[in-house]
Design an enzyme around this catalytic site. Structure first.
Site, short mmCIF file in Angstrom:
data_model
loop_
_atom_site.label_atom_id
_atom_site.label_comp_id
_atom_site.label_asym_id
_atom_site.label_seq_id
_atom_site.Cartn_x
_atom_site.Cartn_y
_atom_site.Cartn_z
N HIS A 72 -0.56 -9.53 -0.31
CA HIS A 72 -0.30 -10.97 -0.29
C HIS A 72 0.59 -11.35 -1.47
CE1 HIS A 72 -3.60 -12.85 2.45
NE2 HIS A 72 -3.12 -11.73 2.97
N TYR A 200 -6.69 -22.38 -0.89
CA TYR A 200 -7.72 -22.94 -1.79
C TYR A 200 -7.60 -24.46 -1.68
CZ TYR A 200 -8.20 -18.41 -4.22
OH TYR A 200 -8.43 -17.09 -4.54
N PRO A 292 -16.52 -16.94 -8.39
CA PRO A 292 -15.56 -16.17 -7.58
C PRO A 292 -14.23 -16.87 -7.32
CG PRO A 292 -17.40 -16.92 -6.25
CD PRO A 292 -17.74 -17.24 -7.66
N LYS A 296 -11.98 -12.61 -9.60
CA LYS A 296 -11.92 -11.74 -10.77
C LYS A 296 -13.09 -10.77 -10.89
CE LYS A 296 -8.10 -13.02 -12.27
NZ LYS A 296 -7.43 -12.29 -11.19
N TYR A 384 -3.79 -14.85 -11.97
CA TYR A 384 -4.36 -14.52 -10.65
C TYR A 384 -4.05 -13.07 -10.27
CZ TYR A 384 -5.94 -15.23 -5.84
OH TYR A 384 -6.64 -15.15 -4.64
#
Ligand code: FAS
Ligand code: PHB
Length: 390
Positions: A72, A200, A292, A296, A384
């Protein structure tokens, strides 16, 4: 029995450490209190950083990950009817791979089986001793017998509720914790994902996350009250709520279907310091927990294991003690940066009624700034995709 390293716990941390120690020619044994099927049945992480992918390759377990994992290059942030893509690859040159923790665990277990390495599943009354001296050992019951495994070092890879951290004298350990006032309700369903990348969402109704396990299997989450129970959430209720929190254009094309896994996970930030106590080394969830949101948890565990495996390799094969001496300092440096990012992303994306209208306005201002600032997006993206190991 005797070995060089006794590993307590056969989750991703313990299994990955075992694979790397095998490669370094270091004898080790894993003691796990659950059955292998139980460990495999836990549904958890879904996103791997390049550091974790490289480690699985180094351990010789990356083949299926490269064949079935989904690279991704970005993800979408949605709020107030707006949608903004964070271009991970464009901003950092790196990407993440969507590949479930269950599959990582399956690959590590399969390799361990082929190598014929010793793993005691279903171990009972596991206890550790002597780690503050020069003769540590792990005792446990298995197959109706009591065993004592003498070793040079103990790796505490037994998760947040494990015995290793709990065995450290209170005066020798400091913990830091924040518990969030909500949980994540997650489902698995065999339907095509609503979008080809993760979404998100910070909606008026609360947080949502549209993730996936493959092109035909989704992992979707909604923020829910801590006192909710899974039985309060029928599939119909989940799909209706998830649809309400999705951007309109996605809600229209959402494919629903029966869930085959549904669970509620509490969210906490937690760190135990230091991560070494004499000949006991903590790794993964045994030492730290992150909410979450930032994906990580599993990746931090992989980072700890990389540092610990290299340090043990140096000790046994290069006769150098520097890696072990600096393990805790090096691991915690990365852990705290990931704790910060996970806390920040969680604070940005979830509904905190106690923060009132001012709190919501601060979230909105930060999201607006994030979407108009390349510098802000780059900072988010580099956290990220994962910060360097050292
Ligand atoms: P684990 O907890 O996975 O493994 C520890 C092992 O030790 C277990 O198998 C346990 O049975 C064993 N054990 C415990 N006590 C023992 C004893 N006394 N003796 C012997 N064995 C013992 N991370 C993400 O990145 N994304 C997510 O979406 C995500 N979702 C999560 C949801 C939940 C409900 C939980 C709990 C965690 C989630 N995580 C997520 C984090 C998760 O992926 C962890 O970071 C990851 O499992 C860490 O692996 P380990 O350190 O091996 O710990
Ligand atoms: C998941 O797919 O389970 C997942 C993905 C990203 C996250 C958390 C969980 O931030």
């Amino acid at each position: 029995m005797r070995t060089q390293v006794a590993i307590v716990g056969a989750g991703p941390s313990g299994l990955l450490l075992g694979a790397l120690l095998h490669k370094a020619g270091i004898d080790h044994v894993i003691i796990e209190r659950q059955s292998a099927d139980y460990v495999l049945g836990r549904v958890r992480a879904g996103v791997l950083e390049q550091v974790a992918v490289d480690l699985l390759d180094e351990a010789g377990c990356g083949a299926r990950l490269h064949a079935e994992g989904l690279p991704h290059d970005g993800f979408d942030l949605c709020f107030g009817g707006r949608r903004h893509r964070i271009d991970l690859h464009g901003l950092t040159g790196k990407r993440v791979v969507v590949y479930g923790q269950t599959e990582v665990t399956r690959d590590l277990m399969a390799q361990r089986e082929q190598l014929g390495r010793r793993t005691f599943y279903g171990a009972e009354e596991v206890a550790i001793e002597g780690f503050d001296g020069t003769s540590p050992a792990v005792t446990f019951r298995h197959g109706g017998q009591t065993h004592r495994l003498a070793c040079d070092f103990i790796a505490g890879c037994d998760g947040y509720h494990g015995v290793c951290r709990a065995s450290v004298p209170a005066g020798a350990i400091q913990t830091h914790e924040k518990v969030y006032p909500f949980g994540w309700l997650g489902i698995l369903a065999d339907v095509p994902p609503v979008h080809h990348e993760l979404i998100y969402g910070n909606s008026e109704l609360g947080f949502m996350l549209a993730s996936m396990r493959s092109a035909t299997r989704v992992r979707y989450y909604v923020q829910c009250p801590l006192d909710d129970r899974v039985e309060d959430w029928s599939d119909d209720r989940f799909w209706a709520e998830f649809k309400r929190r999705l951007p309109a254009e996605d809600a229209e094309r959402l494919v629903t279907g029966p869930s085959f896994e549904k669970s509620i996970a509490p969210l906490r930030s937690f760190v135990a310091e230091p991560m070494r106590f004499g000949r006991l080394f903590l790794a993964g969830d045994a030492a730290h927990i992150v909410p979450p949101t930032g994906a990580k948890g599993l990746n931090l565990a992989a980072g700890d294991v990389a540092l610990l495996a290299r340090a043990l390799d140096e000790h046994f094969n290069a006769k150098s003690g520097e890696g072990l001496a600096r393990y805790s300092e090096r691991a915690l440096s990365r852990v705290w940066k990931a704790e910060r990012f996970s806390w920040w992303f969680t604070s940005l994306m979830h509904d905190f009624p106690e923060n009132g209208s001012f709190g919501r306005r601060m979230q909105r201002a930060e999201l607006e700034y994030l979407c108009q600032s390349t510098a802000a997006q780059t900072a988010m993206a580099e956290n990220y995709v994962g910060l360097p190991l050292m």
